[in-house]
Every structure is written in C-alpha cells, then in structure tokens.
Design a protein around this motif. Structure first.
Motif, PDB file in Angstrom:
ATOM      1  N   PHE A   1       9.968  37.220  45.588  1.00 10.63           N
ATOM      2  CA  PHE A   1      10.503  38.423  46.203  1.00 10.63           C
ATOM      3  C   PHE A   1      11.617  38.149  47.200  1.00 10.63           C
ATOM      4  CE2 PHE A   1       6.684  37.028  48.394  1.00 10.63           C
ATOM      5  CZ  PHE A   1       7.103  36.954  49.724  1.00 10.63           C
ATOM      6  N   ALA A   2      11.771  36.927  47.697  1.00  9.41           N
ATOM      7  CA  ALA A   2      12.811  36.645  48.682  1.00  9.41           C
ATOM      8  C   ALA A   2      12.961  35.140  48.857  1.00  9.41           C
ATOM      9  CB  ALA A   2      12.479  37.287  50.035  1.00  9.41           C
ATOM     10  N   LEU A   3      14.166  34.706  49.222  1.00  7.67           N
ATOM     11  CA  LEU A   3      14.396  33.303  49.544  1.00  7.67           C
ATOM     12  C   LEU A   3      13.716  32.977  50.870  1.00  7.67           C
ATOM     13  CD1 LEU A   3      16.030  30.614  49.004  1.00  7.67           C
ATOM     14  CD2 LEU A   3      17.759  31.577  50.542  1.00  7.67           C
ATOM     15  N   PRO A   4      12.869  31.939  50.923  1.00  8.56           N
ATOM     16  CA  PRO A   4      12.198  31.625  52.179  1.00  8.56           C
ATOM     17  C   PRO A   4      13.015  30.657  53.027  1.00  8.56           C
ATOM     18  CG  PRO A   4      11.316  30.232  50.464  1.00  8.56           C
ATOM     19  CD  PRO A   4      12.369  31.111  49.805  1.00  8.56           C
ATOM     20  N   LEU A   5      12.740  30.684  54.314  1.00  7.13           N
ATOM     21  CA  LEU A   5      13.160  29.635  55.231  1.00  7.13           C
ATOM     22  C   LEU A   5      12.018  28.635  55.272  1.00  7.13           C
ATOM     23  CD1 LEU A   5      14.775  28.330  57.590  1.00  7.13           C
ATOM     24  CD2 LEU A   5      13.582  29.915  59.117  1.00  7.13           C
ATOM     25  N   ARG A   6      12.267  27.400  54.817  1.00  7.33           N
ATOM     26  CA  ARG A   6      11.234  26.368  54.793  1.00  7.33           C
ATOM     27  C   ARG A   6      11.608  25.333  55.845  1.00  7.33           C
ATOM     28  NH1 ARG A   6      10.798  23.408  50.626  1.00  7.33           N
ATOM     29  NH2 ARG A   6       8.526  23.181  50.707  1.00  7.33           N
ATOM     30  N   ILE A   7      10.823  25.254  56.897  1.00  5.86           N
ATOM     31  CA  ILE A   7      11.198  24.465  58.059  1.00  5.86           C
ATOM     32  C   ILE A   7      10.060  23.540  58.481  1.00  5.86           C
ATOM     33  CG2 ILE A   7      10.502  26.345  59.630  1.00  5.86           C
ATOM     34  CD1 ILE A   7      12.874  25.475  61.423  1.00  5.86           C
TER      35      ILE A   7
ATOM     36  N   ASP B   1       5.953  19.792  63.302  1.00  7.12           N
ATOM     37  CA  ASP B   1       4.751  19.031  63.650  1.00  7.12           C
ATOM     38  C   ASP B   1       4.065  18.452  62.407  1.00  7.12           C
ATOM     39  OD1 ASP B   1       2.968  17.961  65.461  1.00  7.12           O
ATOM     40  OD2 ASP B   1       1.643  19.718  65.445  1.00  7.12           O
ATOM     41  N   GLY B   2       4.864  17.852  61.528  1.00  5.13           N
ATOM     42  CA  GLY B   2       4.316  17.182  60.359  1.00  5.13           C
ATOM     43  C   GLY B   2       3.952  18.064  59.196  1.00  5.13           C
ATOM     44  N   ARG B   3       4.263  19.346  59.268  1.00  3.98           N
ATOM     45  CA  ARG B   3       3.989  20.256  58.154  1.00  3.98           C
ATOM     46  C   ARG B   3       5.232  21.091  57.875  1.00  3.98           C
ATOM     47  NH1 ARG B   3       0.718  21.449  62.113  1.00  3.98           N
ATOM     48  NH2 ARG B   3      -1.168  21.051  60.906  1.00  3.98           N
ATOM     49  N   VAL B   4       5.232  21.750  56.740  1.00  3.66           N
ATOM     50  CA  VAL B   4       6.348  22.629  56.377  1.00  3.66           C
ATOM     51  C   VAL B   4       5.867  24.068  56.446  1.00  3.66           C
ATOM     52  CG1 VAL B   4       8.003  23.308  54.604  1.00  3.66           C
ATOM     53  CG2 VAL B   4       7.434  20.894  54.910  1.00  3.66           C
ATOM     54  N   LEU B   5       6.516  24.848  57.317  1.00  2.00           N
ATOM     55  CA  LEU B   5       6.224  26.272  57.418  1.00  2.00           C
ATOM     56  C   LEU B   5       7.216  27.040  56.566  1.00  2.00           C
ATOM     57  CD1 LEU B   5       5.610  26.532  61.276  1.00  2.00           C
ATOM     58  CD2 LEU B   5       3.953  26.056  59.455  1.00  2.00           C
ATOM     59  N   SER B   6       6.764  28.113  55.977  1.00  2.00           N
ATOM     60  CA  SER B   6       7.608  28.898  55.080  1.00  2.00           C
ATOM     61  C   SER B   6       7.606  30.358  55.510  1.00  2.00           C
ATOM     62  CB  SER B   6       7.094  28.781  53.637  1.00  2.00           C
ATOM     63  OG  SER B   6       7.957  29.420  52.738  1.00  2.00           O
TER      64      SER B   6
ATOM     65  N   GLU C   1      -0.729  28.952  53.725  1.00  2.00           N
ATOM     66  CA  GLU C   1      -0.822  27.823  54.646  1.00  2.00           C
ATOM     67  C   GLU C   1      -0.132  28.134  55.972  1.00  2.00           C
ATOM     68  OE1 GLU C   1      -1.524  26.656  50.591  1.00  2.00           O
ATOM     69  OE2 GLU C   1       0.224  27.628  51.498  1.00  2.00           O
ATOM     70  N   THR C   2       1.031  28.793  55.896  1.00  2.00           N
ATOM     71  CA  THR C   2       1.741  29.157  57.121  1.00  2.00           C
ATOM     72  C   THR C   2       0.952  30.188  57.915  1.00  2.00           C
ATOM     73  OG1 THR C   2       3.883  28.685  56.076  1.00  2.00           O
ATOM     74  CG2 THR C   2       3.906  30.072  58.041  1.00  2.00           C
ATOM     75  N   VAL C   3       0.360  31.146  57.231  1.00  2.00           N
ATOM     76  CA  VAL C   3      -0.478  32.146  57.907  1.00  2.00           C
ATOM     77  C   VAL C   3      -1.624  31.472  58.646  1.00  2.00           C
ATOM     78  CG1 VAL C   3      -2.046  34.086  57.571  1.00  2.00           C
ATOM     79  CG2 VAL C   3       0.078  33.981  56.282  1.00  2.00           C
ATOM     80  N   THR C   4      -2.319  30.587  57.956  1.00  2.00           N
ATOM     81  CA  THR C   4      -3.480  29.916  58.550  1.00  2.00           C
ATOM     82  C   THR C   4      -3.080  29.110  59.776  1.00  2.00           C
ATOM     83  OG1 THR C   4      -4.583  29.794  56.406  1.00  2.00           O
ATOM     84  CG2 THR C   4      -5.344  28.284  58.135  1.00  2.00           C
ATOM     85  N   TYR C   5      -1.984  28.372  59.676  1.00  2.00           N
ATOM     86  CA  TYR C   5      -1.557  27.537  60.788  1.00  2.00           C
ATOM     87  C   TYR C   5      -1.168  28.380  61.994  1.00  2.00           C
ATOM     88  CZ  TYR C   5       1.221  24.444  63.676  1.00  2.00           C
ATOM     89  OH  TYR C   5       1.735  23.753  64.749  1.00  2.00           O
ATOM     90  N   LEU C   6      -0.370  29.402  61.801  1.00  2.00           N
ATOM     91  CA  LEU C   6       0.086  30.227  62.924  1.00  2.00           C
ATOM     92  C   LEU C   6      -1.076  30.941  63.595  1.00  2.00           C
ATOM     93  CD1 LEU C   6       3.393  31.720  61.456  1.00  2.00           C
ATOM     94  CD2 LEU C   6       3.157  29.879  63.119  1.00  2.00           C
ATOM     95  N   ARG C   7      -2.023  31.413  62.815  1.00  2.00           N
ATOM     96  CA  ARG C   7      -3.169  32.090  63.397  1.00  2.00           C
ATOM     97  C   ARG C   7      -4.068  31.130  64.165  1.00  2.00           C
ATOM     98  NH1 ARG C   7      -5.032  36.419  58.662  1.00  2.00           N
ATOM     99  NH2 ARG C   7      -3.260  37.849  58.957  1.00  2.00           N
ATOM    100  N   SER C   8      -4.080  29.869  63.727  1.00  2.00           N
ATOM    101  CA  SER C   8      -4.899  28.882  64.421  1.00  2.00           C
ATOM    102  C   SER C   8      -4.377  28.610  65.818  1.00  2.00           C
ATOM    103  CB  SER C   8      -4.943  27.562  63.632  1.00  2.00           C
ATOM    104  OG  SER C   8      -3.677  26.881  63.699  1.00  2.00           O
ATOM    105  N   LEU C   9      -3.092  28.840  66.059  1.00  2.00           N
ATOM    106  CA  LEU C   9      -2.510  28.583  67.369  1.00  2.00           C
ATOM    107  C   LEU C   9      -2.968  29.592  68.414  1.00  2.00           C
ATOM    108  CD1 LEU C   9       1.173  27.756  66.345  1.00  2.00           C
ATOM    109  CD2 LEU C   9      -0.696  26.169  66.795  1.00  2.00           C
ATOM    110  N   ARG C  10      -3.530  30.713  67.974  1.00  2.00           N
ATOM    111  CA  ARG C  10      -3.954  31.766  68.909  1.00  2.00           C
ATOM    112  C   ARG C  10      -5.406  31.582  69.328  1.00  2.00           C
ATOM    113  NH1 ARG C  10      -1.615  37.634  67.545  1.00  2.00           N
ATOM    114  NH2 ARG C  10      -2.089  37.771  69.757  1.00  2.00           N
TER     115      ARG C  10
END
Length: 269
Positions: free
Chosen positions: A215-221, A224-229, A259-268
């Motif tokens: 559906f869209a081009l992602p920003l893959r960045i 901290d040792g992982r790739v967020l999308s 994976e990005t959802v899980t990681y970001l939510r874990s920071l809270r």
C-alpha cells in the motif's frame, strides 16, 4: 471597464499561474463561471478584476494562500489572509489541538513542519529516531529534510535510502511546482546535492531484499540493532484563513510491520 497598464498588475501574475496549471483561458473561464474574453482582458490589463474575481480565479488555479495575498495586492486590494506567528494568542486553540494530537500518537513518531520543512513541533517518539545525530543538525531550527538526507544525519541509517530519497525529492518538486517558493527551491537544491553515504546500494543490488507493503513505500531505518519500518502520512488544514496555518503539515509515521509495532509499544512499559 477600468484601463490598466498591460505590463504590470495582477494580469501577468494570473496568466503565469494559469500557464503553470496548463489551463486555457476558456477552461479557466468555465471553471470560474466567466468568459474567455473576460479572462483575456484581465490578463492583458484591459479589465480590472473585482476582489471576488481575483479570489475565485485563485481558487480554481489552486494558488497557495500566501500568493493569493500577492494577487490581491497586485490588483489594488488589501490582503485577505493574515500571517500569524505560531505563538500568536489567536492560534492558542490550534496549538493545543496539535500538541494533543502529537501526544496521542505516541509511541509512534509524529511531527509538524512549516512550508520549508522547519520542525515546529514533535512528539517524544521523534527523539527515538534522532538519537546520536551530530549537534549541528539538531540545533534549532531543525529542518526535517536536512536531518533525513544529510550524510551525517539519518541517511546512513536508512536501509532503502535511494528509494526514500527519491520519494522525498519528488515530493519537494511537486510542492515547488505548486507554490513557486524560492526558499523551498533553495532547500531542494541543497539537499539534492548531498552525497550518498558510502555503501549505499541500489535496490536491485540487495542480496535479500525484504518485500515492501503493497500500500505504500516504507521508510526502513536502523535503530539499536534492529530495522524499524514506517509508512508516512501527511495532513494539512482544510480551507485555512491564515498563511502560517496554510503552510503547516502534520506528518505521522505509522508502523509498517508487526515487529515495529511490538518494539515501539515495548518502550512505553
């Protein structure tokens, strides 16, 4: 009809916008409920348009609010749209709403930029992406395009830099064509000239390219040792009556994979 000089005034400006939008005088006249003859008279200075006609033509030519003021001045009328500073008391409700929106979007990154990509507000999650950048890029006023594309900025961390860079430059080109903003053009020329970081590969050169969401081009960045999308969404204000508000854009970065959802939510936690 009021006679005007043919080499100055609002006529040439309107003709320039019409030609940029690739409309004939007849097409513009039909849209604005006028006649091709009247449009011709306005453009050549044989007729002075009313204030409402200037605004109607500007609307159908999709002229930015800032330039609508310029058209009104050229036609001999007072500017219609104010240009407030962001700390103006008139914008208190707007500021509060934006701040609430940015907070509510956490833990996903979100920011607000003006017409030249100067960052005017951001939520805490933006700091996640900016961690470790050199001070000269983080000294206010921050510029989102410089931070993203500078070889000492986020560029070396972006896994799909060529695609994302191409997307951002094309976005700026469309805005320049719409607004004819010289400051924006200057910024474009600056960031387009940035060298690509060493080791930047072409999309076809990657040994194991990961599939993009359809559906869209992602920003893959990298972080901290992982790739967020992320996929980016940009919102603007409808029918603004203030130049400053008209040029604001709210950009939100929505996670593009679980994976990005899980990681970001874990920071809270």
């Amino acid at each position: 009809m009021t006679s005007l000089a043919t080499d100055s005034g609002v006529g040439p400006l309107l003709r320039g916008w019409r030609e940029q939008r690739r409309l004939s005088q007849l097409e513009l006249a039909l849209r604005a409920d006028s006649s091709a003859r009247h449009i011709s008279f306005i453009e050549t200075g044989r007729s002075r348009p009313s204030e409402q006609m200037v605004l109607r033509l500007a609307e159908h030519l999709d002229v930015p609010v800032r330039d609508r003021n310029a058209l009104l001045l050229a036609a001999g009328y007072a500017p219609r749209y104010q240009e407030s500073t962001l700390d103006d008391p008139r914008l208190e409700t707007l500021r509060a709403g934006i701040e609430q929106l940015l907070r509510g979007y956490d833990p996903y990154p979100a920011l607000v930029v003006d017409g030249t990509y100067t960052v005017v507000a951001a939520n805490d999650s933006i700091g996640l992406l900016l961690a470790g950048l050199p001070e000269h890029l983080l000294t206010p006023p921050l510029n989102a395009m410089r931070i993203t594309l500078h070889p000492e900025g986020l560029a070396p961390r972006i896994r799909n830099l060529r695609e994302w860079r191409g997307h951002l430059l094309a976005q700026m080109e469309r805005q320049i064509a719409l607004s004819r903003s010289q400051p924006l053009r200057d910024l474009y020329e600056e960031v387009a000239a940035y060298p690509l970081p060493e080791g930047t590969s072409d999309p076809d050169d990657r040994e194991d390219p990961e599939p993009y969401p359809y559906f869209a081009l992602p920003l893959r960045i990298e972080h901290d040792g992982r790739v967020l999308s992320f996929v980016s969404s940009i919102s603007t204000f409808n029918t603004p009556m203030d130049v400053t508000v008209a040029e604001l854009a709210i950009e939100t970065l929505l996670p593009a994979d679980p994976e990005t959802v899980t990681y970001l939510r874990s920071l809270r936690r």
